[in-house]
Scaffold this active site. Structure first.
Site: not given
Ligand SMILES: Cc1cc2nc3c(=O)[nH]c(=O)nc-3n(C[C@H](O)[C@H](O)[C@H](O)COP(=O)(O)OP(=O)(O)OC[C@H]3O[C@@H](n4cnc5c(N)ncnc54)[C@H](O)[C@@H]3O)c2cc1C
Length: 466
Positions: A114, A181, A186-187, A203, A320, A322, A445
């Site tokens: 586009g 880092a 890290l993931e 890092e 992100l 979200h 609980h």
């Protein structure tokens, strides 16, 4: 008949925006250059990385934890090709889901690149070079981001990889060098360590997870080290030689000095992402960008050119999914004449390692810098009954509340399932809750969420189980 809205890009920002706009009765089209919908997140980001994180976590658990619970399965064997196929299936299901939702909501889609030819005009160039011009009242740019590169280090996606290549390696590297880092490093470093790699992370800064609460980052680094990850902080990779069987990375102190060589089989460059606006025609239409190449928008997501909006990774703010989705909903509502809005003070951030890290709101450093006085309530998972029986006692919940009003200003969780637990903190903050509100809310609980309640009680120094 012209469209009411054309969305360029079908990532979490773009596809959510298109669906919301269609729900509101607008005639909507989406333009996507790739073969599948869903953008970075569904194709090469959130979804495939979480599939590999989930599978590799179970693999590690089967090898190290099952035995402690009386489950005898022997030493688990890795079938990497099958694990990759499992991940690909997950991606396939998700991207097809977006195609289904477009059909269901009568969103038209165009496959091609586009370009904004003029306000109200989007040119779509298909892979075979054919072009067509679409007319529209409004345009939303949701073209997302691309991998940030390091000068002098060429990514070949085989031995020197970005996150995209790290999601498709066909062999477990004996030694993996992770440059950066941050969350992605890290993931994906965790994935390959669990599958058998010796992982070293270099890092530039003197800490991991820049931007996250410093205490959380410090403790989490210790946990990762205990798992076998090695860190070289305040260091920079200045080049990677590819001759021979092994990569040879030149690593110096961040401020310079003599270089040392780190050998590795694969290097993952995970130094961030940059907004993607190439070929979009911004200059021709006069759309302003900032010093980092992000499209500048006002509080209504409108660019400096009327009826052209932008959302997601291509504008400022946390990169992100979200955040992009919420902006997608908000901008669709604004275009339709409603009051769409995103509360940037309550956007959760999650690192899907083990344990997970999740936070929402301000860190202690941010509050100190802003001169805000606050009380801290902390509760460790070692004192949580469910965590004890689950053998997941690493980590803690920390709640920061305004010292005058008790309003919750930040919540930071290190622990198993922190990513799910942070939702209650985000809702609490969205509703302007005090720590006492959380403390007086009944939590089931035995659940890990009781640690959130106990941390809230700890703000007033009245936690029960400590
Ligand atoms: C490895 C990895 C893991 C991640 N994990 C997470 C996570 O767990 N949670 C999370 O919240 N975020 C995660 N992210 C970040 C997340 O993927 C992004 O924040 C999110 O995808 C941004 O959405 P977007 O809609 O703005 O852009 P994108 O998802 O980047 O989508 C943009 C789309 O626009 C298309 N496009 C671009 N230019 C054009 C054009 N001119 N014409 C037509 N189409 C165009 C692209 O092909 C793409 O499909 C991760 C990212 C990576 C790389």
């Amino acid at each position: 008949m012209p469209y009411d809205l054309i969305v360029i890009g079908s990532g979490p920002g773009g596809y959510v925006c298109a669906i919301r706009a269609a729900q509101l009765g607008l005639k909507v089209a989406v333009v996507e250059k790739d073969k599948t919908f869903g953008g970075t997140c569904l194709n090469v980001g959130c979804i495939p990385s979480k599939a590999l994180l989930h599978a590799s976590e179970l693999y590690e658990e089967a090898g190290h934890v099952f035995d402690k619970m009386g489950i005898k399965v022997g030493k688990p064997k890795l079938d990497l090709a099958a694990m990759m196929a499992f991940k690909d299936q997950g991606v396939d299901g998700n991207v097809k889901g977006v195609a289904f939702l477009f059909k269901k909501n009568k969103v038209d889609s165009f496959e091609g690149f586009g370009r904004i030819a003029a306000p109200g005009q989007v040119e779509v160039k298909a892979a075979d070079g054919k072009t067509q011009m679409l007319e529209t009242k409004a345009i939303v740019i949701a073209t997302g981001s691309d991998v940030a590169r390091l000068k002098g280090i060429a990514i070949d996606e085989k031995r020197i990889v970005s996150s995209t290549g790290a999601l498709t390696l066909d062999k477990v590297p004996e030694r993996l060098l992770v440059v950066g880092a941050g969350i992605i490093g890290l993931e994906l470093g965790s994935v390959w360590r669990r599958l058998g790699s010796d992982v070293i992370v270099v890092e530039f800064l003197d800490r991991i997870l820049p931007g996250m609460d410093a205490e959380v980052a410090r403790q989490f680094q210790r946990m990762l080290q205990k798992q076998g990850m090695t860190f070289k902080l305040a260091s920079k990779v200045t080049g990677i030689a590819t001759a021979g069987n092994r990569l040879k990375a030149q690593v110096e102190h961040a401020s310079g000095g003599t270089a040392e060589t780190i050998e590795a089989d694969v290097a993952l460059v995970a130094v961030g992402r940059v907004p993607f606006t190439q070929g979009l025609g911004l200059e021709a239409v006069g759309i302003a960008t900032d010093e980092r190449g992000r499209i500048v928008v006002n509080h209504n997501f409108e660019t400096n050119v009327r009826d052209i909006f932008a959302i997601g990774d291509v504008i400022a703010g946390p990169m992100l999914a979200h955040k992009a989705e919420d902006e997608g909903v908000a901008v669709a509502e604004i275009i339709e004449g409603q009051a769409g809005h995103v509360n940037y003070d309550a956007i959760p951030n999650v690192v899907y390692t083990f344990p997970e890290i999740a936070s929402v709101g301000k860190s202690e450093d941010e509050l100190k810098a802003a001169g805000v006085t606050y009380n801290v309530g902390k509760f460790p998972f070692t004192a949580n009954g469910r965590a004890k029986v689950n053998l997941t006692t690493d980590g803690f919940v920390k709640i920061l509340a305004d010292s005058k009003t008790d309003r919750v200003l930040g919540v930071h969780i290190v622990g198993a399932d922190a990513g799910n637990m942070i939702a209650e903190a985000a809702i609490a903050m969205e509703f302007g809750a005090s720590s006492e509100d959380i403390a007086r809310t009944c939590h089931a609980h035995p659940t890990l969420t009781e640690a959130v309640k106990e941390a809230a009680m700890a703000v007033a120094k009245r936690s029960i189980h400590m």
